[in-house]
Design a protein around this motif. Structure first.
Motif, PDB file in Angstrom:
ATOM      1  N   PHE A 215       0.844  -1.197   0.000  1.00 28.29           N
ATOM      2  CA  PHE A 215       0.000   0.000   0.000  1.00 28.29           C
ATOM      3  C   PHE A 215       0.878   1.245   0.000  1.00 28.29           C
ATOM      4  CE2 PHE A 215      -4.554  -0.627   1.885  1.00 28.29           C
ATOM      5  CZ  PHE A 215      -4.902  -1.346   0.753  1.00 28.29           C
ATOM      6  N   GLY A 216       0.638   2.131  -0.969  1.00 25.70           N
ATOM      7  CA  GLY A 216       1.139   3.480  -0.846  1.00 25.70           C
ATOM      8  C   GLY A 216      -0.018   4.347  -0.396  1.00 25.70           C
ATOM      9  N   PHE A 217       0.206   5.635  -0.299  1.00 26.28           N
ATOM     10  CA  PHE A 217      -0.849   6.556   0.113  1.00 26.28           C
ATOM     11  C   PHE A 217      -2.062   6.469  -0.817  1.00 26.28           C
ATOM     12  CE2 PHE A 217      -2.964  10.663   0.419  1.00 26.28           C
ATOM     13  CZ  PHE A 217      -2.964  10.928   1.776  1.00 26.28           C
ATOM     14  N   PRO A 218      -1.874   6.456  -2.163  1.00 22.96           N
ATOM     15  CA  PRO A 218      -3.049   6.396  -3.051  1.00 22.96           C
ATOM     16  C   PRO A 218      -3.867   5.122  -2.896  1.00 22.96           C
ATOM     17  CG  PRO A 218      -1.127   7.153  -4.268  1.00 22.96           C
ATOM     18  CD  PRO A 218      -0.631   6.659  -2.941  1.00 22.96           C
ATOM     19  N   LEU A 219      -3.205   3.966  -2.760  1.00 20.20           N
ATOM     20  CA  LEU A 219      -3.960   2.713  -2.622  1.00 20.20           C
ATOM     21  C   LEU A 219      -4.710   2.663  -1.295  1.00 20.20           C
ATOM     22  CD1 LEU A 219      -1.771  -0.157  -4.133  1.00 20.20           C
ATOM     23  CD2 LEU A 219      -3.695   1.061  -5.152  1.00 20.20           C
ATOM     24  N   ALA A 220      -4.108   3.229  -0.239  1.00 18.74           N
ATOM     25  CA  ALA A 220      -4.804   3.291   1.046  1.00 18.74           C
ATOM     26  C   ALA A 220      -6.067   4.147   0.917  1.00 18.74           C
ATOM     27  CB  ALA A 220      -3.881   3.850   2.122  1.00 18.74           C
ATOM     28  N   CYS A 221      -5.962   5.257   0.198  1.00 18.00           N
ATOM     29  CA  CYS A 221      -7.138   6.104  -0.037  1.00 18.00           C
ATOM     30  C   CYS A 221      -8.173   5.374  -0.891  1.00 18.00           C
ATOM     31  CB  CYS A 221      -6.722   7.403  -0.724  1.00 18.00           C
ATOM     32  SG  CYS A 221      -5.764   8.532   0.306  1.00 18.00           S
ATOM     33  N   ASP A 222      -7.704   4.651  -1.888  1.00 19.45           N
ATOM     34  CA  ASP A 222      -8.597   3.871  -2.752  1.00 19.45           C
ATOM     35  C   ASP A 222      -9.393   2.869  -1.921  1.00 19.45           C
ATOM     36  OD1 ASP A 222      -9.357   2.849  -5.567  1.00 19.45           O
ATOM     37  OD2 ASP A 222      -8.576   1.031  -4.630  1.00 19.45           O
ATOM     38  N   PHE A 223      -8.710   2.170  -1.038  1.00 19.12           N
ATOM     39  CA  PHE A 223      -9.352   1.196  -0.161  1.00 19.12           C
ATOM     40  C   PHE A 223     -10.448   1.841   0.675  1.00 19.12           C
ATOM     41  CE2 PHE A 223      -8.932  -0.139   4.403  1.00 19.12           C
ATOM     42  CZ  PHE A 223      -9.752  -1.259   4.334  1.00 19.12           C
ATOM     43  N   LEU A 224     -10.146   2.970   1.282  1.00 19.85           N
ATOM     44  CA  LEU A 224     -11.105   3.625   2.167  1.00 19.85           C
ATOM     45  C   LEU A 224     -12.310   4.170   1.412  1.00 19.85           C
ATOM     46  CD1 LEU A 224      -8.476   5.370   4.421  1.00 19.85           C
ATOM     47  CD2 LEU A 224     -10.100   3.635   5.195  1.00 19.85           C
ATOM     48  N   LYS A 225     -12.071   4.798   0.278  1.00 20.57           N
ATOM     49  CA  LYS A 225     -13.207   5.366  -0.467  1.00 20.57           C
ATOM     50  C   LYS A 225     -14.082   4.277  -1.060  1.00 20.57           C
ATOM     51  CE  LYS A 225     -11.109   6.327  -5.033  1.00 20.57           C
ATOM     52  NZ  LYS A 225     -12.077   5.593  -5.872  1.00 20.57           N
ATOM     53  N   GLU A 226     -13.479   3.154  -1.476  1.00 18.61           N
ATOM     54  CA  GLU A 226     -14.280   2.066  -2.042  1.00 18.61           C
ATOM     55  C   GLU A 226     -15.093   1.349  -0.974  1.00 18.61           C
ATOM     56  OE1 GLU A 226     -14.821   1.342  -5.232  1.00 18.61           O
ATOM     57  OE2 GLU A 226     -13.594   3.074  -5.762  1.00 18.61           O
ATOM     58  N   LEU A 227     -14.710   1.514   0.281  1.00 21.16           N
ATOM     59  CA  LEU A 227     -15.511   0.970   1.385  1.00 21.16           C
ATOM     60  C   LEU A 227     -16.685   1.882   1.730  1.00 21.16           C
ATOM     61  CD1 LEU A 227     -13.142  -0.510   4.133  1.00 21.16           C
ATOM     62  CD2 LEU A 227     -14.796  -1.740   2.733  1.00 21.16           C
ATOM     63  N   GLY A 228     -16.713   3.068   1.123  1.00 19.30           N
ATOM     64  CA  GLY A 228     -17.806   3.996   1.387  1.00 19.30           C
ATOM     65  C   GLY A 228     -17.451   5.130   2.326  1.00 19.30           C
ATOM     66  N   TYR A 229     -16.144   5.267   2.645  1.00 18.93           N
ATOM     67  CA  TYR A 229     -15.718   6.396   3.473  1.00 18.93           C
ATOM     68  C   TYR A 229     -15.478   7.584   2.545  1.00 18.93           C
ATOM     69  CZ  TYR A 229     -15.381   3.040   7.240  1.00 18.93           C
ATOM     70  OH  TYR A 229     -15.690   2.096   8.183  1.00 18.93           O
ATOM     71  N   VAL A 230     -16.506   8.427   2.459  1.00 22.16           N
ATOM     72  CA  VAL A 230     -16.540   9.474   1.428  1.00 22.16           C
ATOM     73  C   VAL A 230     -15.601  10.633   1.742  1.00 22.16           C
ATOM     74  CG1 VAL A 230     -18.864   8.873   0.673  1.00 22.16           C
ATOM     75  CG2 VAL A 230     -18.567  10.554   2.530  1.00 22.16           C
ATOM     76  N   GLN A 231     -14.928  10.584   2.878  1.00 19.30           N
ATOM     77  CA  GLN A 231     -13.965  11.623   3.239  1.00 19.30           C
ATOM     78  C   GLN A 231     -12.644  11.456   2.472  1.00 19.30           C
ATOM     79  OE1 GLN A 231     -15.625   9.664   5.374  1.00 19.30           O
ATOM     80  NE2 GLN A 231     -16.991  11.111   6.387  1.00 19.30           N
ATOM     81  N   TYR A 232     -12.533  10.347   1.723  1.00 21.01           N
ATOM     82  CA  TYR A 232     -11.262  10.037   1.064  1.00 21.01           C
ATOM     83  C   TYR A 232     -11.340  10.158  -0.448  1.00 21.01           C
ATOM     84  CZ  TYR A 232      -9.577   8.815   5.579  1.00 21.01           C
ATOM     85  OH  TYR A 232      -9.210   8.912   6.901  1.00 21.01           O
ATOM     86  N   ALA A 233     -10.216  10.539  -1.008  1.00 16.47           N
ATOM     87  CA  ALA A 233     -10.058  10.660  -2.454  1.00 16.47           C
ATOM     88  C   ALA A 233      -8.725  10.039  -2.822  1.00 16.47           C
ATOM     89  CB  ALA A 233     -10.084  12.132  -2.871  1.00 16.47           C
ATOM     90  N   LYS A 234      -8.673   9.392  -3.977  1.00 17.93           N
ATOM     91  CA  LYS A 234      -7.419   8.777  -4.418  1.00 17.93           C
ATOM     92  C   LYS A 234      -6.659   9.760  -5.312  1.00 17.93           C
ATOM     93  CE  LYS A 234      -5.473   4.882  -6.980  1.00 17.93           C
ATOM     94  NZ  LYS A 234      -5.768   3.761  -7.898  1.00 17.93           N
ATOM     95  N   PRO A 235      -5.482  10.190  -4.894  1.00 16.57           N
ATOM     96  CA  PRO A 235      -4.703  11.141  -5.704  1.00 16.57           C
ATOM     97  C   PRO A 235      -4.009  10.431  -6.869  1.00 16.57           C
ATOM     98  CG  PRO A 235      -3.504  10.620  -3.696  1.00 16.57           C
ATOM     99  CD  PRO A 235      -4.828   9.907  -3.599  1.00 16.57           C
ATOM    100  N   ASP A 236      -4.779  10.095  -7.902  1.00 16.48           N
ATOM    101  CA  ASP A 236      -4.208   9.315  -9.003  1.00 16.48           C
ATOM    102  C   ASP A 236      -3.697  10.221 -10.116  1.00 16.48           C
ATOM    103  OD1 ASP A 236      -6.383  10.067 -10.542  1.00 16.48           O
ATOM    104  OD2 ASP A 236      -6.891   8.043 -11.171  1.00 16.48           O
ATOM    105  N   VAL A 237      -3.208   9.606 -11.170  1.00 19.56           N
ATOM    106  CA  VAL A 237      -2.524  10.335 -12.239  1.00 19.56           C
ATOM    107  C   VAL A 237      -3.433  11.345 -12.931  1.00 19.56           C
ATOM    108  CG1 VAL A 237      -2.998   8.539 -13.960  1.00 19.56           C
ATOM    109  CG2 VAL A 237      -1.051  10.083 -14.277  1.00 19.56           C
ATOM    110  N   HIS A 238      -4.724  11.025 -13.073  1.00 17.45           N
ATOM    111  CA  HIS A 238      -5.636  11.945 -13.750  1.00 17.45           C
ATOM    112  C   HIS A 238      -5.785  13.257 -12.974  1.00 17.45           C
ATOM    113  CE1 HIS A 238      -6.632   8.935 -16.669  1.00 17.45           C
ATOM    114  NE2 HIS A 238      -7.104   8.103 -15.753  1.00 17.45           N
TER     115      HIS A 238
END
Length: 261
Positions: A166-189
């Motif tokens: 897990f890096g920071f983006p994957l950790a954010c991905d995990f949390l937001k996909e669980l429905g924790y809407v406070q998180y965003a994945k800082p991806d390339v786009h």
């Protein structure tokens, strides 16, 4: 134009841009997903965690569907997995290889092999989640970070240290996909759009994450919604929809640059 006004303007332009491209109903369906996707058991949390591990760049092409791992991973019960395998990733790797070896390149001696990395990551997930006896305990743990943008950001940093792979983006991905809407994945786009529009001084994961949170506060939207709007523009992918518009990144950037000077 001050920064807050610029940020609100960029978000409003992004939303309107997508709405013109795909229509209001299609767009709303994409955004509502995160409010209906809640875990009901610690098994759900574990499955999402190992699914997010697969979202590491390129891994989706090299790692099998996690539903096919049900037997090996003991019904996705983290405590049972950790009791059986402990930290012995090689034991888990060999079980994966027996089942999936014909379809994937699996080299136990190559420490960068996707399956080696994945096996290590899965066991670190099981070890970490073994600390929680129920999904409520996990939920309480996550929500204990919801004080401000700094404490919210500290949870992905913690998960980055606890979960191998897990890096920071994957950790954010995990949390937001669980429905924790406070998180965003800082991806390339998001990084490319924010840098091109001079919304950030650097494209580090942390800076992008903080900017998404700030935009959310300004426009009174959860960070996951802000994330999704810009991700849809960048990727052009409308999941659970037949619609494919391709990346709209360049067109959007060109349209908005003049409006936010």
């Amino acid at each position: 134009m001050d920064e807050d006004t610029r940020l609100k303007k960029v978000y409003d332009e992004a939303y309107s841009f997508l709405e013109r491209k795909v229509g209001e109903s299609v767009l709303k369906k994409q955004l509502e997903y995160y409010y209906t996707n809640q875990p009901t058991s610690i098994k759900d949390v574990f499955k999402q965690m190992i699914q997010s591990l697969k979202n590491k760049q390129g891994y989706a092409n090299f790692i099998a569907d996690i539903d096919q791992m049900n037997t090996i991973l003991l019904g996705f019960e983290p405590k049972k997995i950790f009791e059986k395998f402990g930290n012995d990733w090689e034991k888990l790797f060999l079980e994966f290889k027996e089942k999936f070896g014909k379809n994937y390149k699996m080299d136990i001696d190559n420490k960068r092999n996707a399956w080696v990395m994945y096996s290590r990551g899965v066991l670190s997930c099981s070890k970490f989640l073994s600390n929680f006896n129920s999904v409520k305990e996990f939920d309480d743990f996550v929500k204990s970070f919801f004080h401000n943008e700094f404490t919210i950001a500290s949870l992905p940093m913690l998960l980055k240290e606890e979960i191998f792979g897990f890096g920071f983006p994957l950790a954010c991905d995990f949390l937001k996909e669980l429905g924790y809407v406070q998180y965003a994945k800082p991806d390339v786009h998001l990084k490319e759009i924010f840098m091109e529009l001079n919304l950030v001084e650097s494209d580090t994961d942390y800076e992008i994450f903080k900017k998404v949170v700030k935009i959310g506060l300004l426009v009174k939207k959860d960070p996951v919604i802000v994330d999704k709007i810009f991700w849809l523009i960048g990727s052009g992918k409308f999941i659970e929809s037949d619609l494919k518009i391709g990346s709209q990144k360049s067109e959007f950037i060109n349209q908005v640059k003049e409006k936010i000077k």
